[in-house]
Scaffold this active site. Structure first.
Site, PDB file in Angstrom:
ATOM      1  N   ASP A  96       7.840   2.691  60.958  1.00  0.00           N
ATOM      2  CA  ASP A  96       6.545   1.991  61.193  1.00  0.00           C
ATOM      3  C   ASP A  96       6.830   0.732  61.667  1.00  0.00           C
ATOM      4  O   ASP A  96       5.974  -0.029  62.163  1.00  0.00           O
ATOM      5  CB  ASP A  96       5.865   1.829  59.848  1.00  0.00           C
ATOM      6  CG  ASP A  96       4.823   2.818  59.546  1.00  0.00           C
ATOM      7  OD1 ASP A  96       4.019   3.485  60.563  1.00  0.00           O
ATOM      8  OD2 ASP A  96       4.389   3.295  58.350  1.00  0.00           O
ATOM      9  N   LYS A 112       0.955  14.300  62.729  1.00  0.00           N
ATOM     10  CA  LYS A 112       2.258  13.746  63.046  1.00  0.00           C
ATOM     11  C   LYS A 112       3.326  14.761  62.797  1.00  0.00           C
ATOM     12  O   LYS A 112       4.115  14.878  63.676  1.00  0.00           O
ATOM     13  CB  LYS A 112       2.505  12.600  62.185  1.00  0.00           C
ATOM     14  CG  LYS A 112       2.009  11.371  62.370  1.00  0.00           C
ATOM     15  CD  LYS A 112       1.604  10.078  61.118  1.00  0.00           C
ATOM     16  CE  LYS A 112       0.884   8.895  61.436  1.00  0.00           C
ATOM     17  NZ  LYS A 112       0.662   8.118  60.307  1.00  0.00           N
ATOM     18  N   GLN A 122       2.085   6.644  54.276  1.00  0.00           N
ATOM     19  CA  GLN A 122       0.877   6.581  54.867  1.00  0.00           C
ATOM     20  C   GLN A 122      -0.135   5.727  54.060  1.00  0.00           C
ATOM     21  O   GLN A 122      -0.026   5.625  52.820  1.00  0.00           O
ATOM     22  CB  GLN A 122       0.145   7.931  54.888  1.00  0.00           C
ATOM     23  CG  GLN A 122      -1.129   8.093  55.523  1.00  0.00           C
ATOM     24  CD  GLN A 122      -1.083   7.875  56.949  1.00  0.00           C
ATOM     25  OE1 GLN A 122      -0.086   8.199  57.937  1.00  0.00           O
ATOM     26  NE2 GLN A 122      -2.197   7.385  57.789  1.00  0.00           N
TER      27      GLN A 122
HETATM   28  N1  GUN Z   1      -2.414   4.017  58.259  1.00  0.00           N
HETATM   29  C1  GUN Z   1      -2.972   3.773  59.259  1.00  0.00           C
HETATM   30  N2  GUN Z   1      -2.207   3.491  60.303  1.00  0.00           N
HETATM   31  C2  GUN Z   1      -0.992   3.744  59.639  1.00  0.00           C
HETATM   32  C3  GUN Z   1       0.144   3.369  60.264  1.00  0.00           C
HETATM   33  O1  GUN Z   1       0.469   3.029  61.409  1.00  0.00           O
HETATM   34  N3  GUN Z   1       1.463   3.723  59.410  1.00  0.00           N
HETATM   35  C4  GUN Z   1       1.005   4.018  58.225  1.00  0.00           C
HETATM   36  N4  GUN Z   1       2.306   4.143  57.529  1.00  0.00           N
HETATM   37  N5  GUN Z   1      -0.032   3.997  57.652  1.00  0.00           N
HETATM   38  C5  GUN Z   1      -1.092   3.961  58.567  1.00  0.00           C
END
Ligand code: GUN
Length: 297
Positions: free
Chosen positions: A119, A52, A96
């Site tokens: 998110d 990311k 995350q």
């Molecule tokens: N863990 C797995 N997928 C995601 C996501 O889309 N966002 C976040 N914050 N954590 C994740």
């Protein structure tokens, strides 16, 4: 011929367009900024977060990279989120998942300012999505919408089956597909681990979205010819020669039935990351009240 949907290519297109958006924001003195918070030692999570950051760098989004010892108290995480909420330079916050078991995930999601919740998991943003007035669409289902549009898959009047009922993918995906608009208007069935006769339901579908986290659970025998298959799964399985990545769909048999299918890897995954950038740019533009046109909006 089966259309193998190239998520890498579509995501690259979106990132390219976002560079223009970021430059327009830069002309107005705004640099979109994403803060990530990682509180686990899971190698997959660490890889996702660092990818990311790489994507952000490519399009000109600034990043903050915060790592917290998984044994830290929940209060420390809240303090970090408080600081990021208050920091005017930060447009988007991503904590995350998964979080350690002593941390209440729902409390953390509620703690993030909804305007920075890129998110789309804060209850206010979930509610807005369900009500048909989304602020931030969750990245994976949003990315799938863009893939379906790019592959000219008509959702209007289609029978769509979503396999999986997670808050991150299944529920928002089903909601987006049923919305009364041009990327929705589908008739949606949500299936899950307690669904009876899953194959009957998937065989009746024009679009199958597999997001149950079970390796290769949907195979060609469960699909009708001409179906569109979107595979959200990323499962590492052991093989005789080591290990390999597979989706929630058994690719070879499904591809024989499908008119279009997403591969794993290279299908949905890159789109999830691209839509995080999209949401971050949107957050920055809205906070600064700058009118920009986001790609494919
Ligand atoms: N863990 C797995 N997928 C995601 C996501 O889309 N966002 C976040 N914050 N954590 C994740």
């Amino acid at each position: 011929m089966t259309n193998i949907i190239d998520g890498e290519a579509v995501a690259a297109d979106i990132r390219k367009s976002l560079i223009d958006c970021v430059s327009q924001l830069g002309d107005a003195g705004v640099t979109p900024t994403l803060a990530t918070v990682l509180m686990n030692n899971d190698p997959a999570s660490q890889t996702y977060v660092s990818m990311k950051h790489g994507d952000c760098e490519e399009v000109g989004i600034e990043t903050r990279d915060i790592k917290l010892d998984p044994d830290s108290k929940e209060a420390e995480l809240f303090d970090i989120v408080d600081e990021l909420n208050a920091d005017e330079a930060v447009d988007g916050i991503l904590v995350q998942m998964p979080l350690p078991s002593h941390v209440d995930e729902r409390d953390v999601l509620r703690h993030i300012t909804p305007e920075k919740d890129v998110d789309g998991f804060h209850p206010e943003n979930v509610g807005r999505l369900v009500a048909g007035n989304p602020r931030f669409k969750p990245c994976t289902p949003h990315g799938i919408q863009k893939l379906l549009a790019d592959a000219a898959v008509e959702t209007e009047g289609a029978d769509a089956v979503v396999v999986g009922r997670s808050n991150i993918v299944g529920k928002p995906m089903a909601n987006l597909l049923m919305q009364k608009n041009g990327t929705g208007n589908a008739t949606v069935t949500i299936c899950h681990s307690r669904t009876d006769s899953l194959a009957e339901k998937t065989r009746a579908a024009d679009i199958v979205i597999a997001a149950a986290g079970v390796p290769e659970m949907v195979d060609g025998s469960m699909l009708s010819p001409g179906v569109t298959v979107v595979d959200v799964g990323i499962n590492r399985i052991e093989t005789e020669d080591g290990s390999t990545l597979v989706g929630d769909v058994e690719y070879e048999s499904a591809a024989k039935k499908a008119q279009a299918i997403t591969p794993v890897p290279g299908g949905v995954g890159p789109m999830t990351r691209a839509m995080l950038l999209w949401n971050t740019v949107k957050a920055a533009a809205e906070t600064a009240s700058i009118d920009i046109t986001l790609p494919w909006s």
